[in-house]
Scaffold this motif. Structure first.
Motif, mmCIF file in Angstrom:
data_model
loop_
_atom_site.group_PDB
_atom_site.id
_atom_site.type_symbol
_atom_site.label_atom_id
_atom_site.label_comp_id
_atom_site.label_asym_id
_atom_site.label_seq_id
_atom_site.Cartn_x
_atom_site.Cartn_y
_atom_site.Cartn_z
ATOM 1 N N THR A 19 0.801 -0.680 -0.365
ATOM 2 C CA THR A 19 -0.247 0.035 0.009
ATOM 3 C C THR A 19 1.091 1.497 0.267
ATOM 4 O O THR A 19 2.008 1.072 -0.417
ATOM 5 C CB THR A 19 -0.633 0.151 1.648
ATOM 6 N N SER A 31 2.493 -6.054 3.850
ATOM 7 C CA SER A 31 2.252 -6.527 4.360
ATOM 8 C C SER A 31 1.946 -8.303 4.591
ATOM 9 O O SER A 31 1.655 -8.764 3.309
ATOM 10 C CB SER A 31 1.290 -5.998 5.879
ATOM 11 N N HIS A 53 -1.591 -1.157 7.314
ATOM 12 C CA HIS A 53 -2.685 -1.578 6.262
ATOM 13 C C HIS A 53 -3.748 -0.924 5.532
ATOM 14 O O HIS A 53 -3.811 -0.402 4.838
ATOM 15 C CB HIS A 53 -2.200 -2.720 4.760
ATOM 16 N N ASN A 56 -3.465 3.355 5.331
ATOM 17 C CA ASN A 56 -3.338 3.243 3.984
ATOM 18 C C ASN A 56 -4.412 3.633 2.675
ATOM 19 O O ASN A 56 -4.175 3.844 2.405
ATOM 20 C CB ASN A 56 -2.452 2.825 3.533
#
Length: 152
Positions: A19, A31, A53, A56
């Motif tokens: 991301t 991740s 994430h 994000n």
């Protein structure tokens, strides 16, 4: 090439989700991300609202998901892999239950997380993909071509 791509996505269960970092603008953030395929063959992920994430994605939904063939080979670069590029969005309430069922069927231990209020099902709308099936077997696929391969 496309049959091997379908086999890869169906056989594997984890990918690396990349991301755009909201906390560190301009930097990528990657991740580990378990995924499943929905009834149309598209990737779905179960993500917590608290995860980095997810923060994000709320700021910029453009992501990539790298899936690599699990292999015992000495050279991991000889294994098949694909990077899916697209938009990752929370699924609407009418689509989420079916996608959640597919996800939990693929990841039974996730049933506990799926029941928590801060976890949501996200669908990856693929715009294009880079598939590498081995040396000399590689190329870009449009999202439309990928959906034709993965769809029912």
């Amino acid at each position: 090439m496309t049959a091997s791509l379908h086999e890869l996505l169906a056989a594997e269960r984890f990918g690396v989700l990349a991301t755009h970092s909201a906390r560190r603008p301009g930097w990528p953030f990657a991740s580990l991300a378990p995924y499943a395929l929905d009834e149309r063959g598209g990737p779905v992920l179960l993500l917590s609202d608290l995860a980095e994430h997810t923060r994000n994605i709320r700021a910029d939904a453009r992501v990539s998901l790298l899936v690599q063939q699990t292999s015992d080979e000495e050279d991991p670069q000889a294994a098949a892999r694909v990077t899916l590029l697209g938009m990752l969005v929370a699924l609407p309430s009418d689509a989420a239950p079916s996608a959640r069922e597919h996800y939990v069927a693929r990841h039974p231990r996730a049933a506990e997380y799926a029941a928590l209020s801060d976890f949501r099902v996200y669908g990856l709308s693929v715009t294009e993909a880079r598939f590498i099936g081995g040396f000399g077997n590689m190329g870009w696929l449009s999202g439309e071509a990928l959906r034709a391969v993965l769809g029912p």
